[in-house]
Design a protein around this motif. Structure first.
Motif, PDB file in Angstrom:
ATOM      1  N   THR A 110       2.730   0.026  -3.224  1.00 55.97           N
ATOM      2  CA  THR A 110       1.838   0.971  -2.543  1.00 55.97           C
ATOM      3  C   THR A 110       0.459   0.345  -2.320  1.00 55.97           C
ATOM      4  O   THR A 110      -0.503   1.044  -2.002  1.00 55.97           O
ATOM      5  CB  THR A 110       1.681   2.259  -3.367  1.00 55.97           C
ATOM      6  N   ASN A 113      -1.458   1.318   0.777  1.00 57.66           N
ATOM      7  CA  ASN A 113      -1.880   2.726   0.819  1.00 57.66           C
ATOM      8  C   ASN A 113      -1.919   3.290   2.246  1.00 57.66           C
ATOM      9  O   ASN A 113      -2.796   4.063   2.606  1.00 57.66           O
ATOM     10  CB  ASN A 113      -3.254   2.885   0.151  1.00 57.66           C
ATOM     11  N   GLY A 114      -0.958   2.863   3.074  1.00 58.18           N
ATOM     12  CA  GLY A 114      -0.858   3.407   4.426  1.00 58.18           C
ATOM     13  C   GLY A 114      -1.875   2.882   5.417  1.00 58.18           C
ATOM     14  O   GLY A 114      -1.967   3.391   6.544  1.00 58.18           O
ATOM     15  N   ARG A 116      -3.513   1.144   8.384  1.00 58.17           N
ATOM     16  CA  ARG A 116      -2.903   0.785   9.660  1.00 58.17           C
ATOM     17  C   ARG A 116      -3.305  -0.637  10.053  1.00 58.17           C
ATOM     18  O   ARG A 116      -4.491  -0.947  10.183  1.00 58.17           O
ATOM     19  CB  ARG A 116      -3.301   1.763  10.761  1.00 58.17           C
ATOM     20  N   GLU A 149       4.691  -4.286   5.446  1.00 56.50           N
ATOM     21  CA  GLU A 149       5.366  -2.984   5.325  1.00 56.50           C
ATOM     22  C   GLU A 149       5.896  -2.794   3.906  1.00 56.50           C
ATOM     23  O   GLU A 149       5.806  -1.707   3.337  1.00 56.50           O
ATOM     24  CB  GLU A 149       6.503  -2.886   6.344  1.00 56.50           C
ATOM     25  N   GLY A 152       3.322  -1.560   1.554  1.00 55.64           N
ATOM     26  CA  GLY A 152       2.756  -0.231   1.735  1.00 55.64           C
ATOM     27  C   GLY A 152       1.796  -0.054   2.883  1.00 55.64           C
ATOM     28  O   GLY A 152       1.093   0.960   2.957  1.00 55.64           O
ATOM     29  N   TYR A 153       1.765  -1.024   3.813  1.00 53.89           N
ATOM     30  CA  TYR A 153       0.909  -0.875   4.997  1.00 53.89           C
ATOM     31  C   TYR A 153       1.700  -0.236   6.140  1.00 53.89           C
ATOM     32  O   TYR A 153       2.931  -0.357   6.200  1.00 53.89           O
ATOM     33  CB  TYR A 153       0.386  -2.237   5.454  1.00 53.89           C
ATOM     34  N   ASP A 154       0.982   0.427   7.026  1.00 59.41           N
ATOM     35  CA  ASP A 154       1.561   0.988   8.249  1.00 59.41           C
ATOM     36  C   ASP A 154       1.339  -0.062   9.344  1.00 59.41           C
ATOM     37  O   ASP A 154       0.212  -0.246   9.816  1.00 59.41           O
ATOM     38  CB  ASP A 154       0.863   2.300   8.599  1.00 59.41           C
TER      39      ASP A 154
END
Length: 547
Positions: A110, A113-114, A116, A149, A152-154
Motif C-alpha cells: 500500500t 496509497n492510491g 495517481r 501498481e 499501491g499506485y494508481d
C-alpha cells in the motif's frame, strides 16, 4: 520485510518502557556480513543525547529487554553501540505460511496509497518500425507500470504519438518519392528521406488506394502519403508492442494539442502566471526566471510553434488530467533537455511533479560483432525481428537486467543459449525445476506438507534459512523497485533467489528424504516457485512449467 517490521515494533515498545522517544534517524537493516546476525540497528547511538547515557550502556539496557522475546534468538552489541539481532528459526519458518496464504498477492503493498501516476514511454515517431532501442524503453515502461501498481499506485500508461512536425513531413515526402519511382518517374532523390523497404511497400499501397495520387498537387499528395504512412506504421507499432507484452492505456496525439486548442490554453495560463510574454511578434517562456541562460521562444513570429511549446502543452495537459506525478522515459540523448522541461513544469506550478528516466543505448551484437542500426538509412534490426528470433521473455529480461541508464550489450546468439549462463534461462529454469519436481513427487505419491508447526519445524537446515530469509525480502524488493523506479531491482532479486534455489536443490534432497521431510521441502520450494512467478510477472516474463 517481516523481520524489519517485527524488530522496529519490538524496539519501539522497549524504548517506550524506558520512557525514550523513537529517534527519527534510527536505521534498521540487514548487516553486510551475515556473521553479525539477521538485522542491525543504530538506535542506541541515536538515543545518547536523549537518554544522557553512553550508547553502549543504552545498548546493554535494550539487550536485556529482549530476554523474553521468543522470536529473537540472540542480541549482540558491537563497536560503540550497534545492536545485532539474530531471529529464531521459528520466525523464518513462518515465512512459508505468509507466502502460501498470500499466493499471487505476495509482495503487494500500500506504499503508493492510491497516488495517481502517469508513465509515458516508447512514444517513437510513427516514421518506421520500432527498433531494439525502443524495445528497451518499452520493457522498462511496461514493467515499471506493473511494479507501481503492485506497490499501491494508481497508474496509467501512455504513448505520445508524434504525428506533427518536420519528421512527419519527411515521411510524407519519402513515400511520395517512392511512389513516383515505382511509377517510373525520373525524380531526384531527396536530401533527407527514409530509405527502408517498408517505405516502398507503403508507397505501393497508397498508390493502389489513390490512383490519382501522382496527378495531385505536391502538398495534397504529400499530406495523403503522410497520413496514410503514419496510420500504417502506427498500427504496426501497436502490433509489435502487443506481441512484446506491452500495454498502453492511452494513445495521445501531439496534433490534437493544436487542433483542440491546448497549446493556446497553456500559453494563456503562462501569460497569466507571468511566465510567458509577447515580444517581437513571438511568444516567449520566461525561463531565465528559473535558471535558464536565456528565455525560450515557444511561438515564432511566423506563427509556427516550437517542439518545446508542444512539450510544455502536453505536460500541462497531463497535470490537468489529475496526475500527481508524471514519469517520462526518454533516450539518453535527451539528457540536456531535462532541466528545461523541469523548469517548464515548475512554471506550470508543478515543481517536482515530473520524473525523467533515461534509457541508454543498446549495442546489438551477433556473435560479438556489432549490427549497425539507422532508421533513416533503413539499416536496423526491428524489435519484431529480435523478438521473433530470441523470444519476448529473453528480450524483456535482458533489457531489465541492468539499470536503464547504463549501456547494454545485447548479443542475439548468447541470449538464445539454454544454459545457466543465460540470466533469463537461469531464473525460468528455477520455476520449471520445481514444477518438474512436483510432478515426480506426485508420481511417487509424495505430497507437499500442509501448514503446521510440526512441518515448518522440519525446515531447519542453513539452506532452508537462506531461502526463507530471501523470500522475506521480496516485498521490500518490490517497494524498492517502485520507489527508485528501477525494475532491475526485481531482476537482480530473482537471479539471487534462483541461485539459492539451485544450491538448495543440490544440498537438500527432496524425493529421497523421509516422507515428512520431503513434504516440508516441497512446501518451501512451492513458495519459491510462487515468488519467482510473481517477480517474473512484474517483468512481463513468463514462468514456464517445463523447459
Amino acid at each position: 520485510m517481516r523481520a524489519k517490521i517485527h524488530l522496529e515494533e519490538a524496539l519501539k515498545k522497549v524504548l517506550e518502557s524506558f520512557g525514550w522517544e523513537w529517534p527519527e534517524k534510527t536505521v534498521i537493516e540487514p548487516p553486510k556480513d551475515k556473521k553479525f546476525g539477521d538485522m542491525s540497528a543504530n538506535v542506541a547511538m541515536m538515543l545518547a543525547k536523549q537518554a544522557k547515557k553512553a550508547p553502549r550502556a543504552i545498548a546493554e539496557d535494550i539487550q536485556g529487554a529482549f530476554d523474553n522475546d521468543s522470536l529473537i534468538e540472540k542480541v549482540e552489541i558491537a563497536g560503540p553501540g550497534f545492536l545485532n539481532f539474530t531471529f529464531a528459526p521459528t520466525f523464518w519458518q513462518e515465512t512459508v505460511s505468509v507466502v502460501t496464504e498470500a499466493g499471487a498477492a505476495y509482495g503487494t503493498s500500500t506504499m503508493g496509497n492510491g497516488t495517481r501516476i502517469q508513465v509515458e514511454y516508447v512514444s517513437a515517431n510513427p516514421t518506421g518500425p520500432l527498433h531494439i532501442g525502443h524495445g528497451r524503453g518499452a520493457a522498462l515502461g511496461d514493467s515499471l507500470t506493473r511494479i507501481l501498481e503492485k506497490a499501491g499506485y494508481d497508474v496509467e500508461a501512455e504513448y505520445y504519438i508524434n504525428d506533427a512536425g518536420r519528421q512527419m513531413l519527411i515521411l510524407g515526402g519519402s513515400i511520395l518519392y517512392r511512389a513516383r519511382k515505382l511509377a517510373g518517374h525520373d525524380v531526384p532523390e531527396p536530401t533527407d528521406f527514409y530509405k527502408g523497404d517498408y517505405i516502398i511497400d507503403i508507397a505501393r499501397d497508397v498508390m493502389a488506394k489513390h490512383s490519382d495520387l501522382l496527378e495531385m498537387d505536391e502538398a495534397e499528395a504529400t499530406e495523403i502519403c503522410k497520413v496514410y504512412g503514419k496510420d500504417v506504421i502506427l498500427e504496426g507499432i501497436k502490433q509489435d508492442l502487443a506481441a512484446f507484452g506491452v500495454r498502453h492505456d492511452v494513445w495521445f496525439s501531439e496534433k490534437s494539442l493544436v487542433t483542440d486548442g491546448k497549446v493556446d490554453e497553456t500559453f494563456a495560463d503562462m501569460t497569466a502566471s507571468g511566465m510567458g510574454y509577447e515580444a517581437d511578434g513571438a511568444f516567449w517562456f520566461k525561463s531565465t526566471e528559473l535558471g535558464d541562460d536565456k528565455d525560450r521562444v515557444l511561438r515564432k513570429s511566423n506563427g509556427d510553434t516550437t517542439y518545446f511549446a508542444s512539450d510544455i502543452a502536453y505536460h500541462d495537459n497531463k497535470f490537468k488530467r489529475g496526475f500527481d506525478t508524471v514519469v517520462d522515459i526518454w533516450g539518453a540523448d535527451h539528457h540536456g533537455y531535462i532541466p528545461r522541461m523541469m523548469a517548464a513544469c515548475e512554471a506550470l506550478g508543478k515543481k517536482g511533479g515530473l520524473h525523467v528516466i533515461l534509457v541508454n543505448l543498446v549495442n546489438l551484437l551477433r556473435d560479438g560483432q556489432p549490427i549497425a542500426m539507422s532508421t533513416r538509412a533503413g539499416q536496423f534490426e526491428t524489435l519484431k525481428d529480435v523478438v521473433d528470433e530470441v523470444g519476448s521473455d529473453a528480450a524483456r529480461f535482458m533489457f531489465l537486467s541492468r539499470k536503464s541508464d547504463s549501456k547494454l550489450d545485447f548479443d542475439l546468439e548468447l541470449v538464445k543459449q539454454k544454459t545457466m549462463d543465460n540470466p533469463v534461462y537461469y531464473v525460468q529454469y528455477a520455476h520449471a525445476r520445481i514444477c518438474s519436481l512436483n510432478k515426480k513427487a506426485a508420481d511417487a505419491g509424495i505430497a507437499s506438507a500442509s501448514l503446521s508447526s510440526e512441518s515448518l519445524a522440519l525446515l531447519n537446515t542453513k539452506y532452508d534459512m537462506e531461502i526463507l530469509q530471501h523470500l522475506d525480502l521480496y516485498p521490500d524488493a518490490v517497494e524498492a523497485a517502485a520507489r527508485t523506479q528501477s525494475p532491475n531491482v526485481i531482476a537482480t532479486y530473482l537471479q539471487e533467489l534462483a541461485s539459492k534455489l539451485h544450491r538448495y536443490y543440490t544440498n537438500c534432497h527432496v524425493l529421497s528424504a523421509e516422507a515428512d521431510v520431503a513434504g516440508a521441502r516441497l512446501m518451501i520450494l512451492n513458495c519459491v516457485a510462487m515468488v519467482v512467478k510473481n517477480g517474473l510477472g512484474l517483468l512481463g516474463v513468463n514462468a514456464p512449467e517445463s523447459m
